[in-house]
Write a protein that holds these residues in place. Structure first.
Motif, mmCIF file in Angstrom:
data_model
loop_
_atom_site.group_PDB
_atom_site.id
_atom_site.type_symbol
_atom_site.label_atom_id
_atom_site.label_comp_id
_atom_site.label_asym_id
_atom_site.label_seq_id
_atom_site.Cartn_x
_atom_site.Cartn_y
_atom_site.Cartn_z
ATOM 1 N N UNK A 142 0.808 -1.229 0.000
ATOM 2 C CA UNK A 142 0.000 0.000 0.000
ATOM 3 C C UNK A 142 0.835 1.269 0.000
ATOM 4 N N UNK A 143 2.073 1.174 -0.519
ATOM 5 C CA UNK A 143 3.003 2.298 -0.421
ATOM 6 C C UNK A 143 2.516 3.535 -1.166
ATOM 7 N N UNK A 144 1.791 3.339 -2.257
ATOM 8 C CA UNK A 144 1.376 4.489 -3.068
ATOM 9 C C UNK A 144 0.230 5.276 -2.429
ATOM 10 N N UNK A 145 -0.384 4.711 -1.415
ATOM 11 C CA UNK A 145 -1.513 5.429 -0.815
ATOM 12 C C UNK A 145 -1.075 6.688 -0.080
ATOM 13 N N UNK A 146 -0.076 6.582 0.784
ATOM 14 C CA UNK A 146 0.304 7.757 1.573
ATOM 15 C C UNK A 146 1.590 8.410 1.135
ATOM 16 N N UNK A 147 2.224 7.858 0.095
ATOM 17 C CA UNK A 147 3.519 8.372 -0.356
ATOM 18 C C UNK A 147 3.467 8.690 -1.847
ATOM 19 N N UNK A 148 4.397 9.514 -2.291
ATOM 20 C CA UNK A 148 4.563 9.761 -3.724
ATOM 21 C C UNK A 148 5.648 8.827 -4.229
ATOM 22 N N UNK A 149 5.259 7.817 -4.997
ATOM 23 C CA UNK A 149 6.211 6.859 -5.547
ATOM 24 C C UNK A 149 6.552 7.266 -6.971
ATOM 25 N N UNK A 150 7.830 7.493 -7.211
ATOM 26 C CA UNK A 150 8.294 7.936 -8.532
ATOM 27 C C UNK A 150 9.048 6.797 -9.203
ATOM 28 N N UNK A 151 8.549 6.336 -10.347
ATOM 29 C CA UNK A 151 9.292 5.345 -11.119
ATOM 30 C C UNK A 151 10.246 6.106 -12.027
ATOM 31 N N UNK A 152 11.541 5.853 -11.816
ATOM 32 C CA UNK A 152 12.554 6.590 -12.559
ATOM 33 C C UNK A 152 12.913 5.813 -13.823
ATOM 34 N N UNK A 153 12.936 6.495 -14.967
ATOM 35 C CA UNK A 153 13.329 5.898 -16.258
ATOM 36 C C UNK A 153 12.539 4.604 -16.491
ATOM 37 N N UNK A 154 11.229 4.707 -16.539
ATOM 38 C CA UNK A 154 10.385 3.517 -16.634
ATOM 39 C C UNK A 154 10.652 2.747 -17.926
ATOM 40 N N UNK A 155 10.855 1.432 -17.777
ATOM 41 C CA UNK A 155 11.190 0.611 -18.942
ATOM 42 C C UNK A 155 10.373 -0.679 -18.988
ATOM 43 N N UNK A 156 9.272 -0.699 -18.247
ATOM 44 C CA UNK A 156 8.429 -1.895 -18.255
ATOM 45 C C UNK A 156 7.559 -1.945 -19.498
ATOM 46 N N UNK A 157 6.570 -2.832 -19.467
ATOM 47 C CA UNK A 157 5.667 -2.978 -20.619
ATOM 48 C C UNK A 157 4.576 -1.914 -20.567
ATOM 49 N N UNK A 158 3.823 -1.821 -21.667
ATOM 50 C CA UNK A 158 2.706 -0.886 -21.706
ATOM 51 C C UNK A 158 1.658 -1.200 -20.647
#
Ligand code: MN
Length: 247
Positions: A142-158
């Motif tokens: 549940x980390x994204x609920x109370x925090x701002x999670x930044x994915x840096x240089x995203x390289x996953x799938x669509x």
């Protein structure tokens, strides 16, 4: 501040504070990530006088994978994480050459995110060949609920990109991501208020950071991003970044 580098490594440069001062003169702020708790101690001291820089406490998967960060370092990370809003760089790297370290990486990453359980933090996340697992862990804890999670240089799938958007993640994008057709397509699929700029510079330890080159790379990232999405983004990017960093 007019512009923010939301993922860089000023502590890799011997003169990080000088670069930060030069950035301040250009109206540029930064989220400077570290890769180990010890690096965080040094960076915090070196950049203490730089009001335009937030320093993140890091537990980078490469340094977990190679054993540089062991159990004592994870504990030290937790102690520092309890005392700062800024976390990064943390994450997972499942490139084939790091096979055999994945379980250890996941354990460290889970502990890093547990340290964010009370919320209010800004977390810069590395995910290479592991976007699905990173999102699983973010979701489970549940980390994204109370925090701002930044994915840096995203390289996953669509699909993973869309899942991350639904989870509420932010995305820091730089010139290297925007150099690819896929990177530009991804930028178009992220809501503008979740986009951030990054340089990820310098690439590694160096005596002196080429400040002008760094600031030029950041400006180019914004230009390429605006070109990709087809609209000016300067005020939006600055407002989002300023709200996350608090300056
Ligand atoms: Mn980095």
């Amino acid at each position: 501040m007019d512009r923010y580098d939301m993922h860089c490594h000023l502590d890799f440069a011997g003169d990080g504070a000088a670069a930060a001062t030069r950035a301040a003169a250009h109206g540029v702020g930064a989220f400077s990530c570290t890769v180990t708790p010890r690096g965080y101690e040094q960076a915090r001291a070196a950049l203490a006088g730089c009001a335009n820089v937030a320093v993140g406490v890091g537990l980078h998967p490469w340094w977990v994978a190679d054993g540089t960060c062991g159990p004592a370092d994870v504990s030290r990370f937790e102690e520092y994480a309890a005392c700062t809003r800024f976390i990064g760089e943390v994450g997972l790297d499942f490139a084939p050459r790091r096979e055999g370290t994945f379980d250890n990486q996941v354990r460290a990453f889970e502990r890093a995110l547990h340290a964010c359980a009370d919320g209010g933090k800004v977390v810069s996340i590395h995910a290479v060949r592991a976007a699905d697992i990173v999102l699983d862990v973010l979701e489970r804890l549940g980390t994204c609920r109370g925090n701002a999670c930044i994915l840096h240089w995203f390289s996953g799938s669509g699909d993973e990109l869309h899942r991350a958007v639904r989870l509420g993640c932010f995305f820091s994008v730089g010139t290297r991501m925007l150099a690819t057709r896929r990177g530009r397509a991804y930028a178009r699929q992220v809501p503008a208020e979740r986009l951030l700029l990054e340089t990820d510079l310098p690439d590694g330890p160096c005596a002196a950071l080429d400040s002008d080159g760094w600031l030029a790379d950041l400006a180019l990232a914004q230009a390429l991003l605006e070109d990709a999405v087809g609209t000016p983004l300067g005020p939006t990017l600055a407002a989002t970044s300023g709200a996350l960093l608090g300056f």
